[in-house]
Design a protein around this motif. Structure first.
Motif, mmCIF file in Angstrom:
data_model
loop_
_atom_site.group_PDB
_atom_site.id
_atom_site.type_symbol
_atom_site.label_atom_id
_atom_site.label_comp_id
_atom_site.label_asym_id
_atom_site.label_seq_id
_atom_site.Cartn_x
_atom_site.Cartn_y
_atom_site.Cartn_z
ATOM 1 N N SER A 69 0.837 -1.197 0.000
ATOM 2 C CA SER A 69 0.000 0.000 0.000
ATOM 3 C C SER A 69 0.873 1.249 0.000
ATOM 4 O O SER A 69 2.059 1.205 0.335
ATOM 5 C CB SER A 69 -0.921 0.011 1.228
ATOM 6 N N GLY A 70 0.261 2.355 -0.383
ATOM 7 C CA GLY A 70 0.978 3.611 -0.434
ATOM 8 C C GLY A 70 0.902 4.359 0.882
ATOM 9 O O GLY A 70 0.525 3.809 1.921
ATOM 10 N N GLY A 71 1.252 5.625 0.838
ATOM 11 C CA GLY A 71 1.231 6.436 2.047
ATOM 12 C C GLY A 71 1.409 7.903 1.745
ATOM 13 O O GLY A 71 1.590 8.307 0.580
ATOM 14 N N ARG A 72 1.386 8.699 2.778
ATOM 15 C CA ARG A 72 1.539 10.140 2.659
ATOM 16 C C ARG A 72 2.100 10.658 3.979
ATOM 17 O O ARG A 72 1.659 10.213 5.056
ATOM 18 C CB ARG A 72 0.173 10.765 2.354
ATOM 19 N N VAL A 73 3.054 11.562 3.922
ATOM 20 C CA VAL A 73 3.617 12.113 5.147
ATOM 21 C C VAL A 73 2.610 13.076 5.753
ATOM 22 O O VAL A 73 2.299 14.124 5.190
ATOM 23 C CB VAL A 73 4.953 12.845 4.882
ATOM 24 N N GLY A 153 19.794 13.754 8.658
ATOM 25 C CA GLY A 153 18.947 14.379 7.657
ATOM 26 C C GLY A 153 18.053 13.379 6.943
ATOM 27 O O GLY A 153 18.286 12.164 6.964
ATOM 28 N N LEU A 154 17.030 13.890 6.287
ATOM 29 C CA LEU A 154 16.025 13.031 5.649
ATOM 30 C C LEU A 154 16.553 12.333 4.398
ATOM 31 O O LEU A 154 16.119 11.225 4.072
ATOM 32 C CB LEU A 154 14.783 13.848 5.314
ATOM 33 N N ALA A 155 17.484 12.955 3.699
ATOM 34 C CA ALA A 155 18.055 12.298 2.521
ATOM 35 C C ALA A 155 18.768 11.012 2.926
ATOM 36 O O ALA A 155 18.706 9.995 2.218
ATOM 37 C CB ALA A 155 19.014 13.237 1.794
ATOM 38 N N GLN A 156 19.418 11.036 4.068
ATOM 39 C CA GLN A 156 20.091 9.831 4.547
ATOM 40 C C GLN A 156 19.096 8.790 5.049
ATOM 41 O O GLN A 156 19.361 7.584 4.988
ATOM 42 C CB GLN A 156 21.089 10.184 5.646
ATOM 43 N N VAL A 157 17.958 9.237 5.556
ATOM 44 C CA VAL A 157 16.909 8.288 5.917
ATOM 45 C C VAL A 157 16.444 7.540 4.660
ATOM 46 O O VAL A 157 16.259 6.314 4.687
ATOM 47 C CB VAL A 157 15.716 9.002 6.590
ATOM 48 N N VAL A 158 16.271 8.275 3.566
ATOM 49 C CA VAL A 158 15.889 7.645 2.299
ATOM 50 C C VAL A 158 16.941 6.639 1.868
ATOM 51 O O VAL A 158 16.624 5.497 1.492
ATOM 52 C CB VAL A 158 15.679 8.707 1.206
ATOM 53 N N ALA A 159 18.214 7.027 1.930
ATOM 54 C CA ALA A 159 19.291 6.139 1.511
ATOM 55 C C ALA A 159 19.323 4.874 2.366
ATOM 56 O O ALA A 159 19.513 3.763 1.849
ATOM 57 C CB ALA A 159 20.629 6.869 1.596
ATOM 58 N N PRO A 185 9.719 5.805 -6.017
ATOM 59 C CA PRO A 185 10.819 6.773 -6.132
ATOM 60 C C PRO A 185 10.361 8.228 -6.042
ATOM 61 O O PRO A 185 11.076 9.072 -5.482
ATOM 62 C CB PRO A 185 11.409 6.465 -7.511
ATOM 63 N N GLU A 186 9.188 8.534 -6.590
ATOM 64 C CA GLU A 186 8.697 9.916 -6.518
ATOM 65 C C GLU A 186 8.381 10.300 -5.074
ATOM 66 O O GLU A 186 8.671 11.423 -4.645
ATOM 67 C CB GLU A 186 7.462 10.083 -7.402
ATOM 68 N N PHE A 187 7.771 9.373 -4.333
ATOM 69 C CA PHE A 187 7.512 9.633 -2.919
ATOM 70 C C PHE A 187 8.831 9.850 -2.184
ATOM 71 O O PHE A 187 8.951 10.766 -1.360
ATOM 72 C CB PHE A 187 6.753 8.466 -2.293
ATOM 73 N N ALA A 188 9.822 9.017 -2.455
ATOM 74 C CA ALA A 188 11.116 9.129 -1.784
ATOM 75 C C ALA A 188 11.750 10.496 -2.048
ATOM 76 O O ALA A 188 12.337 11.115 -1.141
ATOM 77 C CB ALA A 188 12.040 8.013 -2.252
ATOM 78 N N GLN A 189 11.613 10.982 -3.262
ATOM 79 C CA GLN A 189 12.179 12.282 -3.605
ATOM 80 C C GLN A 189 11.474 13.402 -2.840
ATOM 81 O O GLN A 189 12.132 14.303 -2.293
ATOM 82 C CB GLN A 189 12.076 12.520 -5.109
ATOM 83 N N ARG A 190 10.157 13.337 -2.767
ATOM 84 C CA ARG A 190 9.406 14.356 -2.022
ATOM 85 C C ARG A 190 9.722 14.277 -0.525
ATOM 86 O O ARG A 190 9.857 15.310 0.139
ATOM 87 C CB ARG A 190 7.901 14.183 -2.246
ATOM 88 N N TYR A 191 9.835 13.061 -0.028
ATOM 89 C CA TYR A 191 10.121 12.867 1.392
ATOM 90 C C TYR A 191 11.456 13.517 1.765
ATOM 91 O O TYR A 191 11.562 14.211 2.787
ATOM 92 C CB TYR A 191 10.162 11.365 1.678
ATOM 93 N N ALA A 192 12.475 13.314 0.945
ATOM 94 C CA ALA A 192 13.807 13.850 1.245
ATOM 95 C C ALA A 192 13.821 15.373 1.266
ATOM 96 O O ALA A 192 14.709 15.983 1.889
ATOM 97 C CB ALA A 192 14.809 13.327 0.222
ATOM 98 N N GLN A 193 12.833 16.005 0.621
ATOM 99 C CA GLN A 193 12.808 17.471 0.527
ATOM 100 C C GLN A 193 11.981 18.124 1.624
ATOM 101 O O GLN A 193 11.860 19.351 1.659
ATOM 102 C CB GLN A 193 12.273 17.870 -0.847
ATOM 103 N N TRP A 194 11.408 17.327 2.522
ATOM 104 C CA TRP A 194 10.634 17.903 3.617
ATOM 105 C C TRP A 194 11.519 18.788 4.500
ATOM 106 O O TRP A 194 12.687 18.469 4.760
ATOM 107 C CB TRP A 194 10.034 16.783 4.482
ATOM 108 N N ASP A 195 10.931 19.896 4.984
ATOM 109 C CA ASP A 195 11.636 20.733 5.950
ATOM 110 C C ASP A 195 11.798 19.947 7.256
ATOM 111 O O ASP A 195 10.803 19.452 7.799
ATOM 112 C CB ASP A 195 10.837 22.009 6.208
#
Length: 284
Positions: A69-73, A153-159, A185-195
């Motif tokens: 299933s999907g999700g949303r922050v 940072g969130l980018a490292q959480v994604v990695a 991948p699109e969700f991951a990209q948006r997630y990494a850009q969260w403040d």
């Protein structure tokens, strides 16, 4: 692969069996997938799903942010999980169903019943998650995730989430959106850009809202006391499924049936039979 879009989020689900509908909220904490009914711990041992499908149409699904299933922050609460189940029934054209929760799924079932009482024919609350040690474990998990975010940072959480095959329950560093990060991948990209500050506020609020008590989280006790829905409570007996949690539901829910049998006495030969006897007695 049957998938329903509920509130903009993809929900993977399966149906099996025949008879009155039984909507099943999966066990498994932050990895609450439909497969857990067949593969996880006592649910594998008890073969509940295999036996329930003999007389009921069992509707199982991956909870949002779990499995396929999907999700949303966003700051998630029990009502959001309940709304996913209600949305799935709407998608399937089902106006009324029995509800069954395993582990943390019990919190969603009670929340669902309070929010949509006319939709719930009966409730099976199997080994409800709860108790002081459970609360402490969950809150610590969120704190450890936020500490990792603050340091890396969130980018490292994604990695990290993409590098390991572990859920939030297994490795708190990856956070509650780890499975969606891996799949989308699109969700991951948006997630990494969260403040980071906004993200911290979301996760802090999520921890507080979801795990705010030393009993069974979810519906308020006063709301439970007003329910007029038949319920069967099956106790657990460990740090995350304290027997006190089941007793709390027994105290709050009017006219419930409490199966006063220890986990050691809950077997493949007895458990499904007890659930079926309860469900069969409810006028649908």
């Amino acid at each position: 692969m049957p998938t329903a879009i509920i509130d903009g989020i993809a929900t993977y689900y399966e149906t099996a069996g025949s008879g009155p509908p039984l909507l099943m909220f999966s066990p498994g904490g932050f990895n609450a997938t439909l497969d857990n009914w067949r593969t996880q711990g006592q649910y594998r041992r008890l073969n509940l799903l295999g036996q329930l499908t003999e007389r009921y149409t069992c509707i199982t699904f991956d909870r949002r942010e779990s499995g396929r299933s999907g999700g949303r922050v966003e700051r998630l609460g029990w009502s959001d999980y309940a709304a996913q189940g209600r949305g799935l029934l709407d998608e399937l054209g089902i106006e009324r169903a029995h509800l069954m929760g395993g582990c943390v799924g019990c919190s969603i079932v009670t929340t669902f019943a309070v929010a949509y009482p006319d939709t719930a024919a009966g409730m099976v609350l199997f080994s409800p998650a709860g108790g002081p040690r459970y609360r402490m474990l969950q809150q610590d998990r969120f704190a450890r995730h936020l500490a990792h975010v603050a340091e890396h940072g969130l980018a490292q959480v994604v990695a990290l989430a993409q590098a390991v095959d572990k859920s939030f329950s297994q490795d708190p560093r990856v956070g509650p959106w780890s499975t969606v990060i891996r799949r989308d991948p699109e969700f991951a990209q948006r997630y990494a850009q969260w403040d980071p500050r906004r993200y911290t506020a979301v996760v802090t609020g999520m921890s507080r809202v979801l795990f705010d008590r030393d009993t069974v989280p979810g519906a308020e006790p006063e709301d439970l006391m007003l329910l007029n829905i038949p319920s069967l409570i099956v106790p657990g007996q460990d740090a995350s499924h304290a027997t006190s949690a089941a007793r709390y539901l027994q105290e709050c829910l009017p006219g419930n049936e409490y199966w006063d049998v220890p986990v050691s006495g809950q077997t493949e030969d007895t458990a499904a039979g007890r659930v079926l006897t309860f469900l069969d007695a409810i006028a649908f």
